[in-house]
Design an enzyme around this catalytic site. Sequence first.
Site, PDB file in Angstrom:
ATOM      1  N   GLU A 104       0.821  -1.204   0.000  1.00 32.34           N
ATOM      2  CA  GLU A 104       0.000   0.000   0.000  1.00 32.34           C
ATOM      3  C   GLU A 104       0.860   1.262   0.000  1.00 32.34           C
ATOM      4  O   GLU A 104       0.730   2.131   0.859  1.00 32.34           O
ATOM      5  CB  GLU A 104      -0.973  -0.019   1.191  1.00 32.34           C
ATOM      6  CG  GLU A 104      -1.886  -1.246   1.164  1.00 32.34           C
ATOM      7  CD  GLU A 104      -2.917  -1.308   2.278  1.00 32.34           C
ATOM      8  OE1 GLU A 104      -2.658  -0.753   3.353  1.00 32.34           O
ATOM      9  OE2 GLU A 104      -3.976  -1.929   2.071  1.00 32.34           O
ATOM     10  N   ASP A 136      -8.315  -9.308   4.032  1.00 31.19           N
ATOM     11  CA  ASP A 136      -8.076  -8.247   4.996  1.00 31.19           C
ATOM     12  C   ASP A 136      -9.139  -8.209   6.088  1.00 31.19           C
ATOM     13  O   ASP A 136     -10.006  -7.334   6.069  1.00 31.19           O
ATOM     14  CB  ASP A 136      -8.043  -6.899   4.258  1.00 31.19           C
ATOM     15  CG  ASP A 136      -7.521  -5.774   5.135  1.00 31.19           C
ATOM     16  OD1 ASP A 136      -6.963  -6.077   6.202  1.00 31.19           O
ATOM     17  OD2 ASP A 136      -7.673  -4.607   4.744  1.00 31.19           O
ATOM     18  N   TRP A 171      -8.282  -2.010  -6.016  1.00 34.34           N
ATOM     19  CA  TRP A 171      -7.744  -2.699  -4.836  1.00 34.34           C
ATOM     20  C   TRP A 171      -7.864  -4.222  -4.878  1.00 34.34           C
ATOM     21  O   TRP A 171      -7.401  -4.909  -3.976  1.00 34.34           O
ATOM     22  CB  TRP A 171      -8.418  -2.166  -3.567  1.00 34.34           C
ATOM     23  CG  TRP A 171      -8.023  -0.752  -3.294  1.00 34.34           C
ATOM     24  CD1 TRP A 171      -8.603   0.357  -3.827  1.00 34.34           C
ATOM     25  CD2 TRP A 171      -6.952  -0.294  -2.469  1.00 34.34           C
ATOM     26  NE1 TRP A 171      -7.958   1.485  -3.377  1.00 34.34           N
ATOM     27  CE2 TRP A 171      -6.945   1.106  -2.539  1.00 34.34           C
ATOM     28  CE3 TRP A 171      -6.004  -0.936  -1.668  1.00 34.34           C
ATOM     29  CZ2 TRP A 171      -6.020   1.889  -1.847  1.00 34.34           C
ATOM     30  CZ3 TRP A 171      -5.085  -0.166  -0.968  1.00 34.34           C
ATOM     31  CH2 TRP A 171      -5.098   1.227  -1.072  1.00 34.34           C
ATOM     32  N   GLU A 199     -12.472  -2.828  12.372  1.00 36.10           N
ATOM     33  CA  GLU A 199     -12.531  -2.109  11.105  1.00 36.10           C
ATOM     34  C   GLU A 199     -13.678  -2.578  10.206  1.00 36.10           C
ATOM     35  O   GLU A 199     -14.462  -1.763   9.725  1.00 36.10           O
ATOM     36  CB  GLU A 199     -11.191  -2.265  10.373  1.00 36.10           C
ATOM     37  CG  GLU A 199     -11.181  -1.606   9.004  1.00 36.10           C
ATOM     38  CD  GLU A 199      -9.826  -1.700   8.310  1.00 36.10           C
ATOM     39  OE1 GLU A 199      -8.900  -2.297   8.868  1.00 36.10           O
ATOM     40  OE2 GLU A 199      -9.711  -1.156   7.196  1.00 36.10           O
TER      41      GLU A 199
HETATM   42  C1  BDP Z   1      -6.064  -2.541   6.242  1.00 40.57           C
HETATM   43  C2  BDP Z   1      -6.368  -1.172   6.720  1.00 40.57           C
HETATM   44  C3  BDP Z   1      -5.243  -0.218   6.561  1.00 40.57           C
HETATM   45  C4  BDP Z   1      -3.960  -0.826   7.077  1.00 40.57           C
HETATM   46  C5  BDP Z   1      -3.699  -2.117   6.368  1.00 40.57           C
HETATM   47  C6  BDP Z   1      -2.517  -2.880   6.934  1.00 40.57           C
HETATM   48  O1  BDP Z   1      -7.516  -0.706   6.025  1.00 40.57           O
HETATM   49  O2  BDP Z   1      -5.585   0.946   7.263  1.00 40.57           O
HETATM   50  O3  BDP Z   1      -2.892   0.026   6.930  1.00 40.57           O
HETATM   51  O4  BDP Z   1      -4.789  -2.976   6.528  1.00 40.57           O
HETATM   52  O5  BDP Z   1      -2.745  -3.877   7.620  1.00 40.57           O
HETATM   53  O6  BDP Z   1      -6.899  -3.381   6.973  1.00 40.57           O
HETATM   54  O7  BDP Z   1      -1.373  -2.542   6.695  1.00 40.57           O
END
Ligand code: BDP
Length: 686
Positions: A293, A372, A548, A400
């Site tokens: 990311e 995720d 994504w 989240e």
């Molecule tokens: C996702 C989140 C993001 C995190 C990423 C991570 O949306 O904010 O930075 O994972 O784990 O769940 O690095």
Amino acid sequence: SSADKGWLRYEKRQDLPCLSTIVRHSSASGEAAESAIRELRYAILQMTGNEPELIATANLSETAAHGPHIQLAMVTAEDLPEALQTKELSQHLGEEGFALRSLPQEEGEAVYIIGKTEKGLLYGTFHLLRLLQSEGQTLPQLDIIENPKNPLRMMNHWDNMDGSIERGYAGRSIFFKDNQFVQNDERIRDYARMMASIGINGISINNVNVHKVETKLITSEFLPDVAKVAGIFRAYGIKLFLSVNYASPIQLGGLETADPLDERVGAWWKTKAEEIYDAIPDFGGFVVKADSEHRPGPFTYGRTHADGSNMLAEALEPYGGIVIWRCFVYNCLQDWRDRTTDRARAAYDHFKPLDGQFKDNVILQIKNGPMDFQVREGVSPLLGAMPNTNQILEFQITQEYTGQQRHLCYLIPQWKEILDFDTYAKGAKSEIKKVVSGELYPYAHSGISAVINVGDDENWTGHTLAQANLYGYGRLTWNPDLSEQQITSEWIHQTFGNDHDVVEQVSSMLAASWGIYESYTSPLGVGWMVNPEHHYGPNVDGYEYSVWGTYHFADCDGIGVNRTVKDGTGYTGQYFPENAERYESLVTCPDKLLLFFHHVPYTHKLHSGSTVIQHIYDTHFAGVEGVENLIQQWSSLEGKIDAKRYAGVMARLEHQHKHSKEWRDIINTYFYRKSGIADEQNRTIY
Ligand code: BDP
């Protein structure tokens, strides 16, 4: 103390014996032993109204304590009563383990807290206090030896130094404010007590996304502050870790590269490690999110993740530090017209070929699922697939994708399902819990880690009942075989007392909550029907046409992601054969994960007998009814729970109710319109 807003309440109990004395043997020394004694005295004072007398002694046999009392000593103490000088005890007690034994003595019943190290004494103390608060435990007849099953039991904070928390739903950071450390140590100390009480032994305090200011945490500007927090943690047996920026040599060191194979880069990190360990001799190590990311990493230089992590590991090695390297690596800029590159495959595809190339003090941190932290997804096939590389599992306590602590969603059942998942890595009974405990393969380091859900809200977690996730996570990392009921009951007794109705109703609410949340959100394991970015609330196509890599492929004929080997993305092939075959076939794939693995018509018949479309309608109606039940159960407790916590939870449940209807209506309407198939029961779908 702010910890009494959590489970360290130590409410007054009528049925406790007086426990007038604590005898501390001279072997029970050190900061953590000190903390244990402080906790014992405080807790007993709170619970009984009397502060116990503290007697220090170098000879237990000569110490006269009157009435029921507690004795703390190391297992090595030569003057322990004979009954405690057994081979069994000294053999079975690990470095962090404890024994609790009650022995009748002339002067009255004595409870011994025995450790091999002072950390053992601390954990034994918290365990005793937990028992004293449980139902029917006056001064129980104790004969317990416990060792933690997981060597590393970690919390990851996603706190930023400006005080905000990435994916935080319980206020601001307890560590940082306005790009400085907070001045209030009290709260950090209470936090450390809470963490020690559930066996946590490592905490990283800053976000894995390391911005410009947090990059400086490893410089002289902030190291004294970091050392101060590390000191608070140390007294509770917890090592402090930092998330670091892979590009630090550029941003801090003035180098033009962070290439792991460039000598100057390695040398820079070595000097940096020396400086860090100068300030914090027991510093835990680094947590690293690289090449993920938009974070920098070794890919920039055409190097592998083994090259990148080993270089950092080398710098930390002389001090016993470790590198926790995250496997959340995937292409977040996919071309959505080419959806053959499945994000679920990414971690395995990147890391599995590197097995055996990592240094002993590198641990790969792997999210529980390949996507995720969805409400439900497959278990990551990478877990158990690398016999020669240390692994640590990553859970997400912060909610989240599971209602952001406004919806009730007890995650212990989800985590237990994952921990009990059989990978078949070495034949049957190769469960995830055995992979990460180091039982399956002889890992040098392993364990469980999780993104924490606390902030500076008075009750720590926003939703008071979300504390149960925090508590339960710690207990599970200590012992993944604890039952959900056991964990729930422990938490309720400590948090709300022993009223029978309260225990019953809150247990039942927690037990049902994940299922309820799942039923009114995205169906059959497909995931991702949330609003982009903040991830709260329904939005069926929110991510469907984005880069994504998170899709559901719903059209007028059907829905789901074909991840089969036969004609899909091939993801199922990443599992060991038993699971690969089970998921590959529509006949054996469990309903709950159907759309995670397969694309099917809306009329496809589930094992349950229902069709996909009817299942969507039914569960979405049932989910809202589930929330109505939660409200009813909670309202039956009015007057049995203090007004403030009662009202706080009620307000959230009411919001959840309203919001669950929004979920229901948006999802049902979407699929009614896509499929054109009416609800068999003719309920209102707009
Ligand atoms: C996702 C989140 C993001 C995190 C990423 C991570 O949306 O904010 O930075 O994972 O784990 O769940 O690095």
